[in-house]
Write an enzyme that holds these catalytic residues in place. Structure first.
Site, short mmCIF file in Angstrom:
data_model
loop_
_atom_site.label_atom_id
_atom_site.label_comp_id
_atom_site.label_asym_id
_atom_site.label_seq_id
_atom_site.Cartn_x
_atom_site.Cartn_y
_atom_site.Cartn_z
N CYS A 232 6.31 -0.06 7.05
CA CYS A 232 5.95 1.12 6.25
C CYS A 232 7.08 1.42 5.29
O CYS A 232 8.25 1.41 5.70
CB CYS A 232 5.71 2.31 7.19
N LEU A 233 6.75 1.69 4.04
CA LEU A 233 7.79 2.00 3.06
C LEU A 233 8.60 3.23 3.46
O LEU A 233 9.76 3.36 3.08
CB LEU A 233 7.17 2.23 1.67
N HIS B 173 -1.72 7.86 7.06
CA HIS B 173 -0.71 8.63 6.32
C HIS B 173 -1.31 9.96 5.84
O HIS B 173 -0.66 11.01 5.92
CB HIS B 173 -0.22 7.86 5.09
N GLY C 15 0.85 -1.19 0.00
CA GLY C 15 0.00 0.00 0.00
C GLY C 15 0.88 1.23 0.00
O GLY C 15 2.04 1.17 0.42
N HIS D 41 -3.68 1.98 8.11
CA HIS D 41 -2.32 2.48 7.97
C HIS D 41 -2.24 3.60 6.92
O HIS D 41 -1.65 4.65 7.16
CB HIS D 41 -1.40 1.31 7.60
N GLU D 42 -2.87 3.37 5.77
CA GLU D 42 -2.76 4.34 4.67
C GLU D 42 -3.60 5.59 4.92
O GLU D 42 -3.18 6.69 4.58
CB GLU D 42 -3.14 3.69 3.33
N GLN E 252 3.51 9.89 0.60
CA GLN E 252 4.76 9.12 0.65
C GLN E 252 5.61 9.33 -0.61
O GLN E 252 6.80 9.02 -0.61
CB GLN E 252 4.47 7.62 0.83
#
Ligand code: NI
Length: 176
Positions: free
Chosen positions: A93-94, A139, A46, A135-136, A51
């Protein structure tokens, strides 16, 4: 499509509350395509627009990430309809490479959003999808999973991050 640079923990854009998308223009379509390519390249499940440095309310989740088939869901201007239960689930997380921690989340969520063509839809998520959506969407509000840990745990993780940075582990986490 192009792979964009993934903003890492410490980048101010990750802390901004992203702005709603007013109109789905060709630029937005390109952004969405690039988000997908960037996510794939980094082997993520995701990604949120901020990001890749764009403070707009758009995210992509690969619902098939736990199977062998990719299944992308695009959510523009997502809003919670419902959340229930609680669970402790491991997340990464990226934007925070090499850190995985258990994070408290709801068990089940329902979200309303626009799809990539601007059509409204609702989506219910449990298990992996619930975690990914939470999570997204976080963000987009400038929240990282570290913020949801206990202060004690967060301090430990922050020290781990400092060490990873010092050792050069964050220098180029997704080489092209
Ligand atoms: Ni993330």
């Amino acid at each position: 499509m192009a792979i964009r640079k993934i903003e890492l923990y410490g980048s101010p854009v990750l802390r901004e509350k992203a702005q709603p998308i007013q109109e789905i223009t060709p630029e937005i379509q390109t952004l969405l395509d690039d988000m997908v390519e960037t996510m794939r390249h980094a082997q993520g499940a995701g990604i949120a627009a901020n990001q890749v440095g764009v403070s707009l309310r758009a995210l992509v989740v690969d619902v098939g990430a736990h199977g062998d088939k990719e299944e992308l869901v695009f959510l523009i201007n997502p809003e919670w309809v419902h959340q229930e239960g609680s669970a402790l689930v491991e997340e990464g997380c990226l934007s925070i490479p090499k850190i995985y921690e258990k994070v408290p989340r709801p068990e089940k969520v329902r979200v309303r959003a626009l799809d990539r063509h601007g059509k409204p839809f609702e989506l219910e998520g449990e298990d992996f999808l619930c975690k990914a959506l939470c999570h997204e969407v976080d963000h987009l509000d400038g929240i990282l999973f570290l913020d949801r840990l206990t202060p004690l745990k967060r301090d430990v993780v922050k020290r781990k991050i400092k060490k990873l940075i010092r050792e050069g582990e964050w220098d180029d986490p997704y080489p092209t």
